[in-house]
Scaffold this active site. Structure first.
Site, PDB file in Angstrom:
ATOM      1  N   HIS A 146       0.838  -1.198   0.000  1.00  0.00           N
ATOM      2  CA  HIS A 146       0.000   0.000   0.000  1.00  0.00           C
ATOM      3  C   HIS A 146       0.874   1.248   0.000  1.00  0.00           C
ATOM      4  CE1 HIS A 146      -3.190  -2.815   1.245  1.00  0.00           C
ATOM      5  NE2 HIS A 146      -4.025  -1.904   0.778  1.00  0.00           N
ATOM      6  N   LYS A 150      -0.321   4.607   4.682  1.00  0.00           N
ATOM      7  CA  LYS A 150      -1.213   3.650   5.359  1.00  0.00           C
ATOM      8  C   LYS A 150      -0.583   3.214   6.668  1.00  0.00           C
ATOM      9  CE  LYS A 150      -3.919  -0.574   4.719  1.00  0.00           C
ATOM     10  NZ  LYS A 150      -5.171   0.066   5.179  1.00  0.00           N
TER      11      LYS A 150
END
Length: 255
Positions: A146, A150
């Site tokens: 990600h 995140k």
């Protein structure tokens, strides 16, 4: 026309959701909730402390939450007190936080809670379930990637993958990354990547001598998550109180 309030309105998902609701023909953007007030695609963002007043005045049909765990718990309680249906896309909850939300929701409002609202990911989970059932004697690795901002790791989607594998292939020790000299045991390796603006990549690798099977899902834009969340929002309005998953929305087997 269903009226929608979005919690986490200033975030990446909140902005994508706000734009898509504003452009839709069957949803009305009633407002947004975030840390600081502001404009929001023709509606207003109010501070989080004003959520009860916003829900009471706008009387939305559904609240969509993409925030952080501790904030989401409070937003869920506020929505339940005001008889507003829920779509919860926030991840990183502790078991205790999940219990608090369940108590607020059950018997009061309908809620869809999912770690991933992409239709493709939900199909991907079904494929992982089938592979786990058939490939119990294979070595299994889970890799997820990600964007650099995140916070929770592994992702909620990866945790759902691990839960599915426990159910279908048998529980194994989770080994988060590897370093040094070690022999493979009854384990699933879990590997997390954070960098750049990666929207969301997930791969499950099943390996045995002479062959490897990889199942992968890659999201290129947050609109795939937002589209699924809005599909769930349209579905949940008018449902009986209780907690549902995207499998219910899509008519799939339990994931």
């Amino acid at each position: 026309m269903a009226k929608v309030v979005i919690c986490g309105a200033s975030g990446r998902m909140g902005q994508t959701l706000g734009r898509m609701v504003a452009e839709s023909q069957d949803l009305e953007l009633a407002g947004g909730i975030d840390l600081h007030p502001g404009s929001f695609f023709g509606a207003e963002i109010v501070a989080a402390k004003e959520i009860e007043a916003l829900l009471a005045s706008k009387k939305p049909d559904v609240l969509i939450d993409f925030t952080v765990a501790h904030a989401a718990v409070e937003n869920v309680k506020s929505a339940a007190r005001n008889n507003v249906a829920l779509i919860v896309g926030t991840t990183g909850f502790t078991p205790e936080q999940r219990e608090v939300m369940a108590t607020a929701i059950n018997g009061h409002v309908p809620a869809v809670i999912s770690s991933n609202y992409s239709v493709g990911v939900n199909i991907f989970w079904q494929l992982v379930r089938e592979a786990g059932r058939l490939l119990k004697d294979y070595d299994i690795e889970v890799i997820e990637a990600h964007h650099r901002n995140k916070k929770d790791a592994p992702s909620g989607t990866a945790k759902t993958i691990l839960q599915i594998l426990d159910e279908e292939a048998g529980e194994r020790r989770k080994l988060y990354g590897r370093e040094g000299m070690m022999e493979r045991q009854n384990e699933i390796g879990v590997h997390v990547i954070r960098g750049g603006d990666i929207v969301g990549d997930h791969t499950v690798m099943f390996s045995k001598n002479f062959e490897t099977i990889e199942l992968s899902h890659r999201a290129y834009d947050r609109s795939v998550f937002a589209s699924g969340a809005l599909r769930a929002a349209r579905w949940v309005v008018g449902k009986k109180p209780g907690i549902y998953g995207m499998n219910d929305v899509l008519g799939l087997e339990k994931t």
